[in-house]
Scaffold this motif. Structure first.
Motif, PDB file in Angstrom:
ATOM      1  N   LYS A  94      19.102  14.203  24.423  1.00 40.20           N
ATOM      2  CA  LYS A  94      18.301  13.058  24.184  1.00 40.20           C
ATOM      3  C   LYS A  94      17.126  13.425  23.369  1.00 40.20           C
ATOM      4  N   GLY A  95      16.825  14.646  22.871  1.00 40.85           N
ATOM      5  CA  GLY A  95      15.837  14.778  21.922  1.00 40.85           C
ATOM      6  C   GLY A  95      14.276  14.812  22.404  1.00 40.85           C
ATOM      7  N   ALA A  96      14.053  15.087  23.647  1.00 45.59           N
ATOM      8  CA  ALA A  96      12.777  15.374  24.385  1.00 45.59           C
ATOM      9  C   ALA A  96      12.181  16.552  24.305  1.00 45.59           C
ATOM     10  N   PHE A  97      12.966  17.560  23.920  1.00 39.17           N
ATOM     11  CA  PHE A  97      12.310  18.792  23.529  1.00 39.17           C
ATOM     12  C   PHE A  97      12.137  19.285  22.459  1.00 39.17           C
ATOM     13  N   LYS A  98      11.225  20.289  21.940  1.00 41.58           N
ATOM     14  CA  LYS A  98      11.018  20.607  20.625  1.00 41.58           C
ATOM     15  C   LYS A  98      12.140  21.452  20.099  1.00 41.58           C
TER      16      LYS A  98
ATOM     17  N   ILE B 287      11.394  10.037  30.640  1.00 46.07           N
ATOM     18  CA  ILE B 287      11.962   8.756  31.273  1.00 46.07           C
ATOM     19  C   ILE B 287      12.570   8.191  30.141  1.00 46.07           C
ATOM     20  N   CYS B 288      11.720   7.706  29.193  1.00 49.25           N
ATOM     21  CA  CYS B 288      12.095   6.720  27.945  1.00 49.25           C
ATOM     22  C   CYS B 288      13.263   7.140  27.297  1.00 49.25           C
ATOM     23  N   LEU B 289      13.516   8.487  26.991  1.00 51.18           N
ATOM     24  CA  LEU B 289      14.577   8.808  26.231  1.00 51.18           C
ATOM     25  C   LEU B 289      15.591   9.149  27.231  1.00 51.18           C
ATOM     26  N   GLY B 290      15.492   9.698  28.252  1.00 48.67           N
ATOM     27  CA  GLY B 290      16.759  10.040  29.312  1.00 48.67           C
ATOM     28  C   GLY B 290      17.255   8.681  29.601  1.00 48.67           C
ATOM     29  N   LEU B 291      16.481   7.711  30.023  1.00 47.50           N
ATOM     30  CA  LEU B 291      16.969   6.665  30.404  1.00 47.50           C
ATOM     31  C   LEU B 291      17.438   5.460  29.374  1.00 47.50           C
ATOM     32  N   GLY B 292      17.022   5.742  28.095  1.00 46.99           N
ATOM     33  CA  GLY B 292      17.294   4.893  27.153  1.00 46.99           C
ATOM     34  C   GLY B 292      16.552   3.707  26.989  1.00 46.99           C
ATOM     35  N   PHE B 293      15.260   3.763  27.342  1.00 50.05           N
ATOM     36  CA  PHE B 293      14.264   2.885  27.223  1.00 50.05           C
ATOM     37  C   PHE B 293      13.653   2.894  25.648  1.00 50.05           C
ATOM     38  N   SER B 294      14.020   3.874  24.995  1.00 49.21           N
ATOM     39  CA  SER B 294      13.655   4.167  23.621  1.00 49.21           C
ATOM     40  C   SER B 294      14.504   5.356  23.046  1.00 49.21           C
ATOM     41  N   GLU B 295      14.869   4.958  21.764  1.00 48.44           N
ATOM     42  CA  GLU B 295      15.883   6.141  21.114  1.00 48.44           C
ATOM     43  C   GLU B 295      14.839   6.996  20.079  1.00 48.44           C
ATOM     44  N   LYS B 296      13.468   6.547  20.168  1.00 43.41           N
ATOM     45  CA  LYS B 296      12.957   7.344  19.138  1.00 43.41           C
ATOM     46  C   LYS B 296      12.015   8.514  19.817  1.00 43.41           C
ATOM     47  N   THR B 297      12.559   9.701  19.191  1.00 45.26           N
ATOM     48  CA  THR B 297      12.110  10.973  19.867  1.00 45.26           C
ATOM     49  C   THR B 297      10.582  11.311  19.198  1.00 45.26           C
ATOM     50  N   GLY B 298      10.288  10.903  18.385  1.00 41.36           N
ATOM     51  CA  GLY B 298       8.724  11.273  17.625  1.00 41.36           C
ATOM     52  C   GLY B 298       7.298  10.500  18.062  1.00 41.36           C
ATOM     53  N   LEU B 299       7.646   9.605  18.969  1.00 40.27           N
ATOM     54  CA  LEU B 299       6.439   8.928  19.157  1.00 40.27           C
ATOM     55  C   LEU B 299       5.430   9.559  19.827  1.00 40.27           C
ATOM     56  N   PRO B 300       4.122   9.165  20.015  1.00 40.62           N
ATOM     57  CA  PRO B 300       3.211   9.802  20.821  1.00 40.62           C
ATOM     58  C   PRO B 300       3.441   9.248  22.093  1.00 40.62           C
ATOM     59  N   TYR B 301       2.736  10.066  22.966  1.00 34.22           N
ATOM     60  CA  TYR B 301       2.884   9.827  24.349  1.00 34.22           C
ATOM     61  C   TYR B 301       2.518   8.607  24.604  1.00 34.22           C
TER      62      TYR B 301
END
Length: 225
Positions: A84-88, A108-122
């Protein structure tokens, strides 16, 4: 991608399973910090139960995605969150390190599909979850993305996501669920998270009652035998 992908209500998630267990049969360790492996595994389990793995396929016969997850119970969870793109990326993922609130929000956001954007700040992932009603700030409204997150804090968020914050702590035949039910010696009734943790480590039938037997079915969700 349209912006609707980022409003935090992309999917409804349901779970009848227990999703967190103790470090031993009598230690829940609710105040301990959450590890990268644990948050990844719990998010992966929820996605798997709701048949939302998409095109991700886990194959134990393939080489592990990282050098430090082979043979571990959480390997499929780490590989899903990585997909899902959460790790570097890189050789190691350091599954045993404690995670910050911010990294947890991202997973949570990437894994559950609440966002598809992997490069956002926390802070952006925090805002998505706050808008959806899944997290709240401290008394000053701060979301504290750089602080480490405890197991109890994570379960508070997760219970909200699966609608379990209002769940009953009783079996269909009227048995009340307490720390003694599961043998936990470190869950004190006076703690704010007492019921939170009991709900998180309980499994439920379709009528909303605790099903103690179902709690033991866990390996199938981790692809680990």
């Amino acid at each position: 991608e349209d912006e609707d992908q980022d409003h935090g209500e992309a999917f409804e998630y349901a779970s009848n399973f227990a999703y967190i267990y103790g470090y031993s049969d009598n230690a829940m360790a609710a105040d301990n910090n959450l590890r990268r492996s644990e948050v990844s595994a719990m998010v992966h389990r929820l996605v798997k139960q709701n048949n939302r793995l998409g095109s991700f396929v886990y194959n134990e016969a393939n080489p592990p995605a990282f050098s430090d997850i082979g043979g571990e119970w959480f390997r499929s969870g780490i590989e899903f969150i990585n997909y899902k793109g959460a790790f570097k990326g890189g050789d190691s993922v350091y599954p045993y390190v404690d995670v910050t609130r911010g990294e947890t929000f991202k997973i949570i956001c990437l894994g559950l599909g609440f966002s598809e954007k992997t490069g956002l700040p926390y802070d952006s992932y925090a805002a998505i979850l706050k808008k959806a009603g899944y997290i709240q700030g401290d008394e000053n409204g701060n979301l504290n993305v750089w602080k480490l997150i405890t197991r109890a804090e994570f379960c508070t968020i997760y219970n909200r996501i699966i609608g379990r914050d209002g769940a009953k702590l009783v079996t269909a035949d009227g048995e009340k669920i307490t720390a003694e039910t599961y043998g936990f010696k470190d869950l004190d009734e006076s703690k704010w998270y007492y019921k939170t943790m009991l709900k998180a480590t309980s499994a439920y039938d379709d009528d909303g009652y605790v099903n103690i037997e179902l709690r033991n079915r866990r390996n199938v969700l981790d692809d680990y035998q």
